[in-house]
Design a protein around this motif. Structure first.
Motif, PDB file in Angstrom:
ATOM      1  N   ASN A 311       2.319  41.149   0.964  1.00  0.00           N
ATOM      2  CA  ASN A 311       1.948  40.574   1.977  1.00  0.00           C
ATOM      3  C   ASN A 311       2.913  39.560   2.572  1.00  0.00           C
ATOM      4  O   ASN A 311       2.713  38.734   3.508  1.00  0.00           O
ATOM      5  CB  ASN A 311       0.682  39.622   1.479  1.00  0.00           C
ATOM      6  CG  ASN A 311      -0.663  39.886   1.703  1.00  0.00           C
ATOM      7  OD1 ASN A 311      -1.001  41.176   2.121  1.00  0.00           O
ATOM      8  ND2 ASN A 311      -1.695  39.495   1.249  1.00  0.00           N
ATOM      9  N   TYR A 407      -1.049  41.840  -7.819  1.00  0.00           N
ATOM     10  CA  TYR A 407       0.195  41.319  -7.485  1.00  0.00           C
ATOM     11  C   TYR A 407       0.035  39.780  -7.902  1.00  0.00           C
ATOM     12  O   TYR A 407      -0.635  39.029  -7.502  1.00  0.00           O
ATOM     13  CB  TYR A 407       0.668  41.568  -6.212  1.00  0.00           C
ATOM     14  CG  TYR A 407       1.104  42.744  -5.555  1.00  0.00           C
ATOM     15  CD1 TYR A 407       2.609  43.198  -5.961  1.00  0.00           C
ATOM     16  CD2 TYR A 407       0.458  43.733  -5.027  1.00  0.00           C
ATOM     17  CE1 TYR A 407       3.100  44.637  -5.676  1.00  0.00           C
ATOM     18  CE2 TYR A 407       0.969  45.117  -4.685  1.00  0.00           C
ATOM     19  CZ  TYR A 407       2.043  45.336  -5.245  1.00  0.00           C
ATOM     20  OH  TYR A 407       2.428  46.682  -4.804  1.00  0.00           O
ATOM     21  N   ASP A 425      -3.625  39.052  -8.058  1.00  0.00           N
ATOM     22  CA  ASP A 425      -4.732  39.308  -7.138  1.00  0.00           C
ATOM     23  C   ASP A 425      -4.798  41.040  -6.918  1.00  0.00           C
ATOM     24  O   ASP A 425      -3.596  41.394  -6.437  1.00  0.00           O
ATOM     25  CB  ASP A 425      -4.666  38.431  -5.912  1.00  0.00           C
ATOM     26  CG  ASP A 425      -5.159  37.126  -6.264  1.00  0.00           C
ATOM     27  OD1 ASP A 425      -5.933  36.986  -6.806  1.00  0.00           O
ATOM     28  OD2 ASP A 425      -4.291  36.287  -5.719  1.00  0.00           O
ATOM     29  N   LEU A 426      -5.907  41.267  -6.980  1.00  0.00           N
ATOM     30  CA  LEU A 426      -5.901  42.919  -6.565  1.00  0.00           C
ATOM     31  C   LEU A 426      -5.271  43.174  -5.075  1.00  0.00           C
ATOM     32  O   LEU A 426      -5.916  42.437  -4.326  1.00  0.00           O
ATOM     33  CB  LEU A 426      -7.614  43.422  -6.776  1.00  0.00           C
ATOM     34  CG  LEU A 426      -7.490  44.904  -6.423  1.00  0.00           C
ATOM     35  CD1 LEU A 426      -6.854  45.672  -7.371  1.00  0.00           C
ATOM     36  CD2 LEU A 426      -9.000  45.281  -6.648  1.00  0.00           C
ATOM     37  N   ASN A 427      -4.565  44.285  -4.980  1.00  0.00           N
ATOM     38  CA  ASN A 427      -4.069  44.905  -3.610  1.00  0.00           C
ATOM     39  C   ASN A 427      -5.107  45.764  -3.535  1.00  0.00           C
ATOM     40  O   ASN A 427      -5.119  47.016  -3.823  1.00  0.00           O
ATOM     41  CB  ASN A 427      -2.862  45.286  -3.725  1.00  0.00           C
ATOM     42  CG  ASN A 427      -2.213  45.576  -2.504  1.00  0.00           C
ATOM     43  OD1 ASN A 427      -2.205  44.953  -1.531  1.00  0.00           O
ATOM     44  ND2 ASN A 427      -1.714  46.797  -2.327  1.00  0.00           N
TER      45      ASN A 427
HETATM   46  C1  LIG Z   1      -3.148  40.057   1.400  1.00  0.00           C
HETATM   47  O1  LIG Z   1      -3.427  39.172   2.370  1.00  0.00           O
HETATM   48  C2  LIG Z   1      -4.766  39.476   2.782  1.00  0.00           C
HETATM   49  C3  LIG Z   1      -5.429  38.852   3.913  1.00  0.00           C
HETATM   50  O2  LIG Z   1      -4.777  37.582   4.002  1.00  0.00           O
HETATM   51  C4  LIG Z   1      -5.753  39.185   1.386  1.00  0.00           C
HETATM   52  O3  LIG Z   1      -7.112  39.249   1.693  1.00  0.00           O
HETATM   53  C5  LIG Z   1      -5.375  40.030   0.207  1.00  0.00           C
HETATM   54  O4  LIG Z   1      -5.975  39.283  -0.845  1.00  0.00           O
HETATM   55  C6  LIG Z   1      -3.823  39.559   0.035  1.00  0.00           C
HETATM   56  N1  LIG Z   1      -3.436  40.545  -1.040  1.00  0.00           N
HETATM   57  C7  LIG Z   1      -2.789  39.875  -2.072  1.00  0.00           C
HETATM   58  C8  LIG Z   1      -2.285  40.946  -2.981  1.00  0.00           C
HETATM   59  O5  LIG Z   1      -2.262  38.876  -2.318  1.00  0.00           O
END
Ligand SMILES: *[C@@H]1O[C@H](CO)[C@@H](O)[C@H](O)[C@H]1NC(C)=O
Ligand SMILES: *[C@@H]1O[C@H](CO)[C@@H](O)[C@H](O)[C@H]1NC(C)=O
Ligand SMILES: *[C@@H]1O[C@H](CO)[C@@H](O)[C@H](O)[C@H]1NC(C)=O
Length: 496
Positions: A311, A407, A425-427
């Motif tokens: 991100n 990540y 958090d899941l990608n």
């Molecule tokens: C990346 O950004 C999107 C939109 O803001 C969010 O939904 C998602 O959880 C983020 N992914 C990670 C791995 O941080």
């Protein structure tokens, strides 16, 4: 450097002068295998040599005495004993300086950025959080005959000698890097502190590309990954290099010119797996999820791969996230892998601390999980697994086993529990259809929390992966997974 180094810009990439014939594979395969054997043997021997006396670092450092006064014990090598020399060009400076800002700490470090000509900010860099800028001395008298390279290679190869001639006090190591090399300074110090700086050492690493190592040399420290030269070696190099340079006008880059002089001096490369040239394209993910059991010292070629966190708007932004959290909290452990299993849901969990967690459905053995998945292309932009100097594996053998990548999104220190807490958090990405009727992390498991006590002494012990343990979640909640990571307990290991 080279078809390789950013200093020469993208135009050089992929224009390797030597034709790549398929037949070549036959001619190099056998020598390659035998070389491999010797190389591994050499690695084993050299690591044995360097580790034996340093199982406890204090014992090792106490054995160093001052040359001028044999009764004085040396203090442990610290950041203050290192001088950095950064190879830079005015053309790319505005973009590339963002990488230096990621790791440079003006109050703790000494070093210079060596440019080809003065630039606007020449006299005002310290407030900007960058090393002092310097202009390399004139090198027009030296010969340069490589048809495709650039003669700036001569200027850059003289940085160590030019820095040495500044006669700064109390220098033990000269460390070279490119403007797009990112160092983890504390891990560099941990590594150099294990060597006796009064001896001649040339420490660095090769390319990930077998062919690059063939074309340049397996005995060469690739410049972008960074390398360290101890003071006596820098002194010896400074006194002979100008003559040496004119004996090798046909070489391509600055690092192979250094290597040619090292070979004349007879000082071999001491390889350390924590320096990373990263001659690859695509995504470093696979390599960073399965880092060797060694401190992460450097990263390079960050401009040709995707930002390490998906991100992030730029690679520098992604790296700042890594440095602001994990590197600050527990630098020794950054990108260290640990592998454990959720036997209830039949999941393999592999953590790269501070960076990412991969969750794979089914049980995959540690011997597979410690092999990088090929999320990258080789330096010739091909997906050819024989091109690398290490084992690797496909992203998934079965579409159902495509990893779920979480990540790092948050990193903090819990002072009450004296532990770091990192969140991943899941990608969520599209994945191939899978018929397996089992736990699906995409539907259930939203994030992962990892607890780990800082371990600054990690590399004072023999190398060993940490163990991880999946903790019971409060109330059996399956939307998050909690993991404890730390030194393996008596009898504990990653059993499949
Ligand atoms: C990346 O950004 C999107 C939109 O803001 C969010 O939904 C998602 O959880 C983020 N992914 C990670 C791995 O941080
Ligand atoms: C930097 O300062 C030096 C000495 O004060 C001066 O000679 C030089 O012209 C300055 N360079 C630039 C690019 O402003
Ligand atoms: C992460 O998500 C982005 C955006 O959806 C995607 O392009 C990328 O391939 C994903 N990476 C992994 C390793 O799944």
């Amino acid at each position: 450097m080279k078809y390789k180094n950013g200093l020469l810009g993208h135009k050089d990439i992929g224009t390797y002068p030597y034709p790549l014939r398929r037949r070549l594979v036959l001619y190099i395969l056998l020598p390659m295998l035998s070389f491999y054997f010797l190389y591994t043997l050499n690695l084993l021997l050299s690591s044995a040599n360097h580790r034996q006396p340093c199982t406890t670092s204090t014992a090792n450092h106490l054995s160093f005495t001052d040359d001028s006064n044999p009764n004085t014990k040396f203090t442990q090598t610290g950041l203050q004993h290192i001088v950095f020399g950064i190879a830079a060009s005015t053309r790319l400076w505005d973009k590339r300086k963002e990488y230096i800002k990621v790791w440079w700490q003006p109050n703790r470090m000494r070093g210079f950025v060596w440019l080809d000509k003065p630039i606007g900010e020449f006299n005002s860099t310290v407030p900007l959080g960058l090393p002092m800028l310097r202009v390399s001395s004139d090198t027009s008298r030296f010969l340069y005959k490589h048809r495709q390279g650039h003669r700036s290679a001569i200027r850059l190869s003289r940085i160590v000698a030019e820095t040495h001639r500044l006669s700064l006090p109390n220098v033990r190591w000269y460390v070279m890097g490119d403007e797009d090399t990112v160092f983890v300074p504390d891990n560099l110090v941990r590594t150099l502190a294990k060597f006796d700086h009064r001896q001649m050492y040339y420490i660095g690493s090769n390319s990930e590309s077998h062919l690059q190592n063939i074309y340049f040399s397996y005995n060469m420290a690739f410049g972008g990954g960074g390398f360290a030269i101890s003071r006596p070696l820098a002194e010896a190099l400074a006194s002979m290099q100008d003559g040496c340079l004119n004996r090798y006008p046909v070489l391509y880059g600055s690092d192979d010119r250094i290597h040619a002089c090292m070979a004349e001096l007879g000082v071999p490369l001491t390889r350390h797996p924590g320096f990373h040239q990263y001659d690859v394209y695509g995504d470093l993910l696979g390599l960073l999820l399965a880092h060797p059991v060694a401190p992460l010292i450097s990263l390079h070629h960050l401009n040709v791969v995707r930002p390490i966190f998906p991100n992030s708007s730029t690679q520098a932004v992604a790296l700042k996230k890594l440095f602001a959290g994990p590197v600050r909290l527990d630098s020794a452990s950054v990108m260290q892998q640990s592998i454990c299993y959720d036997n209830v849901n039949q999941l393999t969990v592999s953590l790269s601390w501070g960076f990412a967690v991969q969750v794979v459905r089914g049980i995959m053995s540690p011997r597979e999980m410690e092999m990088p998945i090929r999320t990258f292309l080789n330096w010739y932009r091909r997906a050819d697994y024989t091109a690398y100097t290490f084992n690797s594996r496909p992203v998934a053998r079965n579409p159902c086993q495509k990893p779920y990548v979480y990540y790092m999104s948050e990193a903090r220190f819990d002072a009450a529990k004296r532990t770091t807490v990192t969140r991943y958090d899941l990608n969520n990405t599209d994945r191939p259809a899978c018929q397996w009727k089992m736990f699906d992390p995409a539907e259930m498991l939203d994030h992962i929390i990892v607890y780990k006590k800082p371990d600054p002494g990690l590399w004072d012990r023999s190398p060993r992966r940490n163990c991880c343990r999946i903790l019971a979640t409060p109330g059996g909640d399956q939307s998050s997974m909690h993991i404890d990571v730390g030194v393996c307990r008596e009898g504990e290991f990653s059993q499949i």
